[in-house]
Structures are given as structure tokens and as C-alpha cells.
Enzyme design. Structure first.
Site, mmCIF file in Angstrom:
data_model
loop_
_atom_site.group_PDB
_atom_site.id
_atom_site.type_symbol
_atom_site.label_atom_id
_atom_site.label_comp_id
_atom_site.label_asym_id
_atom_site.label_seq_id
_atom_site.Cartn_x
_atom_site.Cartn_y
_atom_site.Cartn_z
ATOM 1 N N SER A 195 0.845 -1.205 0.000
ATOM 2 C CA SER A 195 0.000 0.000 0.000
ATOM 3 C C SER A 195 0.871 1.241 0.000
ATOM 4 O O SER A 195 1.918 1.270 0.670
ATOM 5 C CB SER A 195 -0.883 0.017 1.251
ATOM 6 O OG SER A 195 -1.494 1.282 1.383
ATOM 7 N N TYR A 231 -2.842 -1.205 9.806
ATOM 8 C CA TYR A 231 -2.752 -1.497 8.359
ATOM 9 C C TYR A 231 -1.395 -1.056 7.807
ATOM 10 O O TYR A 231 -0.742 -1.808 7.071
ATOM 11 C CB TYR A 231 -3.897 -0.757 7.670
ATOM 12 C CG TYR A 231 -3.994 -0.922 6.176
ATOM 13 C CD1 TYR A 231 -4.576 -2.057 5.611
ATOM 14 C CD2 TYR A 231 -3.547 0.080 5.315
ATOM 15 C CE1 TYR A 231 -4.697 -2.191 4.230
ATOM 16 C CE2 TYR A 231 -3.670 -0.040 3.936
ATOM 17 C CZ TYR A 231 -4.250 -1.180 3.403
ATOM 18 O OH TYR A 231 -4.364 -1.308 2.037
HETATM 19 P P1 NAP Z 1 -11.286 -5.334 -2.187
HETATM 20 O O1 NAP Z 1 -12.087 -4.899 -3.361
HETATM 21 O O2 NAP Z 1 -11.903 -5.314 -0.836
HETATM 22 O O3 NAP Z 1 -10.667 -6.779 -2.503
HETATM 23 C C1 NAP Z 1 -9.979 -7.500 -1.523
HETATM 24 C C2 NAP Z 1 -10.301 -8.970 -1.718
HETATM 25 O O4 NAP Z 1 -9.560 -9.721 -0.733
HETATM 26 C C3 NAP Z 1 -11.783 -9.285 -1.498
HETATM 27 O O5 NAP Z 1 -12.240 -10.218 -2.458
HETATM 28 C C4 NAP Z 1 -11.780 -9.882 -0.104
HETATM 29 O O6 NAP Z 1 -12.844 -10.772 0.147
HETATM 30 C C5 NAP Z 1 -10.465 -10.628 -0.115
HETATM 31 N N1 NAP Z 1 -10.043 -10.932 1.247
HETATM 32 C C6 NAP Z 1 -10.118 -10.147 2.347
HETATM 33 N N2 NAP Z 1 -9.669 -10.800 3.415
HETATM 34 C C7 NAP Z 1 -9.303 -12.034 2.992
HETATM 35 C C8 NAP Z 1 -8.779 -13.176 3.649
HETATM 36 N N3 NAP Z 1 -8.561 -13.182 4.960
HETATM 37 N N4 NAP Z 1 -8.532 -14.278 2.900
HETATM 38 C C9 NAP Z 1 -8.775 -14.306 1.577
HETATM 39 N N5 NAP Z 1 -9.290 -13.257 0.904
HETATM 40 C C10 NAP Z 1 -9.543 -12.136 1.610
HETATM 41 O O7 NAP Z 1 -9.987 -4.405 -2.036
HETATM 42 P P2 NAP Z 1 -8.954 -3.839 -3.112
HETATM 43 O O8 NAP Z 1 -9.034 -2.370 -3.016
HETATM 44 O O9 NAP Z 1 -9.080 -4.520 -4.415
HETATM 45 O O10 NAP Z 1 -7.592 -4.270 -2.399
HETATM 46 C C11 NAP Z 1 -6.705 -5.254 -2.924
HETATM 47 C C12 NAP Z 1 -5.359 -5.097 -2.235
HETATM 48 O O11 NAP Z 1 -4.838 -3.797 -2.520
HETATM 49 C C13 NAP Z 1 -5.454 -5.187 -0.717
HETATM 50 O O12 NAP Z 1 -4.331 -5.888 -0.220
HETATM 51 C C14 NAP Z 1 -5.418 -3.737 -0.267
HETATM 52 O O13 NAP Z 1 -4.914 -3.609 1.028
HETATM 53 C C15 NAP Z 1 -4.492 -3.144 -1.319
HETATM 54 N N6 NAP Z 1 -4.633 -1.698 -1.493
HETATM 55 C C16 NAP Z 1 -5.729 -1.139 -2.084
HETATM 56 C C17 NAP Z 1 -5.771 0.249 -2.267
HETATM 57 C C18 NAP Z 1 -6.933 0.944 -2.931
HETATM 58 O O14 NAP Z 1 -6.849 2.169 -3.126
HETATM 59 N N7 NAP Z 1 -7.991 0.269 -3.315
HETATM 60 C C19 NAP Z 1 -4.726 1.048 -1.819
HETATM 61 C C20 NAP Z 1 -3.648 0.447 -1.199
HETATM 62 C C21 NAP Z 1 -3.599 -0.928 -1.050
HETATM 63 P P3 NAP Z 1 -14.206 -10.160 0.805
HETATM 64 O O15 NAP Z 1 -14.729 -9.168 -0.188
HETATM 65 O O16 NAP Z 1 -15.049 -11.345 1.002
HETATM 66 O O17 NAP Z 1 -13.774 -9.501 2.084
#
Ligand code: NAP
Length: 234
Positions: free
Chosen positions: A124, A137
């Protein structure tokens, strides 16, 4: 054909990575808490070693050895530091950091046997800049960056590269949920005005970077933290 596992591939960034790697010709399995109803989708909580091992075993049985791993599963959290319970702290570390530990250790034997592998950890941009109310986080994601650098040194001789992509402000369900709960310090539109390239990031921006990092061509890139954030962090 190269076989990949993308954790968190059921939503947002992970889902875009799955689509992109498939379009590039890889066989891709999804490991997620709520996997899509599709072929090669496996349900597992990345913080649970037994579930991770079972999902990898099923993916291996279906696809063969797994030599590409993208760790995109993650959960965020917003809480004043003094109010974070130890249980909440532990859960954020368990999913975001220990999940990477479990998945990499489980994936490694296939990569070592092949003498070739690619690991990409989605950390992140908050690990770059810090972020108030997200100490748990940010601590977890910073540790993922550190793990990436150290592991790259260990695995380079085995033909395995390890890199991290820290996204900044990507339009996914996670970001929209934080906006609707007024946790972003302004709307997404406000943030766009503070972003040098003047747009919100797209999951495809992260997917394109991952696609390159897992390719043959990226074999001389390892131990790197490759920010994809529209210039918000330099
Ligand atoms: P998202 O749409 O919430 O996708 C995250 C996915 O991970 C969801 O399908 C979620 O399942 C799954 N997940 C959560 N906990 C889990 C677990 N314990 N075991 C297996 N799967 C799990 O979020 P995203 O924004 O795409 O984020 C993806 C990655 O990018 C994450 O690591 C996040 O921290 C990182 N990130 C995102 C941003 C941003 O701006 N979006 C910025 C910095 C970092 P559920 O939906 O069932 O919970």
C-alpha cells in the site's frame, strides 16, 4: 503453460489481475474468502494455514505446479491508535502480513522445483507516506515491503523474483466503502484534485504492472517496491 494463484482475486484489484493474467495466457486460480462462482476458484482465508494449504493443493491438482503468486488479499481498518483493540490489531496483521507468509511458504516448493518463479505482493502507498488512523494497516503493509526486499535476496539464486506493488487510491469496493463512511478525509473527487495525474487509479493500472512483473522479461527486477499511485507518492 504458466499457472498462477491470485489471492483476493474475487474483487477489485485482485479481480483485475486475474483478468489481465488470463488475457496474457496464464492459467489463473483465485483464492478468496468469497471466491467467484467460476472455474479454478477456491475458498480460503489467507490467515488460516490449513485453508491455504488445502486451496493450493486443490489448485495444483487442477492446474499443475504453481509458479506465479500474486498476494492481493487484504483488509483495511480505520481507528484512532489508542482505540485499536489488540484483537483488531492482530486481525489486520494476520490477513495483510501473515497471509503473505502462509501463501508464499505454501507456493514456494513448486517454484524451487521449477527453478523459476514470480511473487508479487500488493502492499500500500500508505506504507510510503504513513496514514492517520491506519497504524495497524500501515504496520502490516510496511512489513510486507520489508519481507519483499529480504525474500528477494534469498530467492534470487533459485530463479524466483519477489516484488511489491503499493497501490495508491484505486477505485475498488474497498475505496468506495471507505468514502461512503467518510474515512478518506474528503471525497474521491477531492483526492483527484490532489493527485498529479488528476484521476483515481484503476484496478487495471495495478494489473498491468503485475503482468509485467510476472513476465519472463522482468527477470532482472527483484526486491523492488514499484509504486502505482498517479504521482501521489514519489
Ligand atoms: P477489495 O475490493 O476489498 O478486494 C480484496 C479482496 O480480498 C476481497 O475479495 C476480499 O474478500 C479478499 N479478502 C479479504 N480478506 C481475505 C482473507 N482473509 N482471505 C482471503 N481473501 C480475503 O480491495 P482492493 O481495493 O481490491 O484491495 C486489494 C489489495 O490492494 C489489498 O491488499 C489492499 O490492502 C491493497 N490496497 C488497495 C488500495 C486501494 O486504493 N484500493 C490502496 C492500497 C492498497 P471479501 O470481499 O469477502 O472480504
Amino acid at each position: 503453460m504458466t499457472n498462477a494463484i491470485v489471492t483476493g482475486g474475487g474483487s477489485g484489484i485482485g479481480s483485475a489481475i486475474v483478468d489481465r493474467l488470463k488475457a496474457d495466457g496464464l492459467n489463473v486460480a483465485v483464492l478468496d474468502l468469497n471466491p467467484p462462482d467460476a472455474e479454478h476458484s477456491y475458498k480460503a482465508d489467507v490467515s488460516d494455514r490449513e485453508q491455504v494449504e488445502a486451496a493450493f493443493a486443490a489448485a495444483r491438482a487442477d492446474l499443475g505446479p504453481i509458479t506465479v503468486l500474486v498476494n492481493a488479499a487484504g483488509v483495511d481498518g480505520f481507528q484512532r491508535f489508542s482505540r485499536i483493540s489488540f484483537e483488531k490489531w492482530q486481525r489486520i496483521i494476520d490477513v495483510n502480513l501473515n497471509g503473505v507468509f502462509h501463501c508464499v511458504q505454501t507456493a514456494l516448493p513448486d517454484m524451487e522445483a521449477a527453478g523459476w518463479g514470480r511473487i508479487v505482493n500488493i502492499s500500500s502507498s500508505s506504507a510510503h507516506s504513513g496514514q492517520p488512523f491506519m497504524t495497524h494497516y500501515v504496520a502490516a503493509k510496511s512489513a510486507v515491503n520489508g519481507l519483499t526486499k529480504a525474500l528477494a535476496l534469498e530467492l534470487g539464486p533459485a530463479g524466483v523474483t519477489v516484488n511489491a506493488v503499493p497501490p495508491g487510491f484505486i477505485d475498488t469496493p474497498m475505496l468506495r466503502k471507505a468514502e461512503s463512511r467518510e474515512l478518506l478525509g474528503g471525497t474521491i473527487e477531492d483526492h483527484i484534485q490532489r493527485t498529479p495525474v488528476r484521476r483515481v487509479g484503476r484496478p487495471e493500472d495495478i494489473a498491468a504492472t503485475c503482468a509485467f512483473l510476472v513476465s519472463e522479461e522482468a527477470g532482472y527486477i527483484t526486491g523492488q517496491i514499484i509504486g502505482v499511485n498517479g504521482g501521489r507518492n514519489t
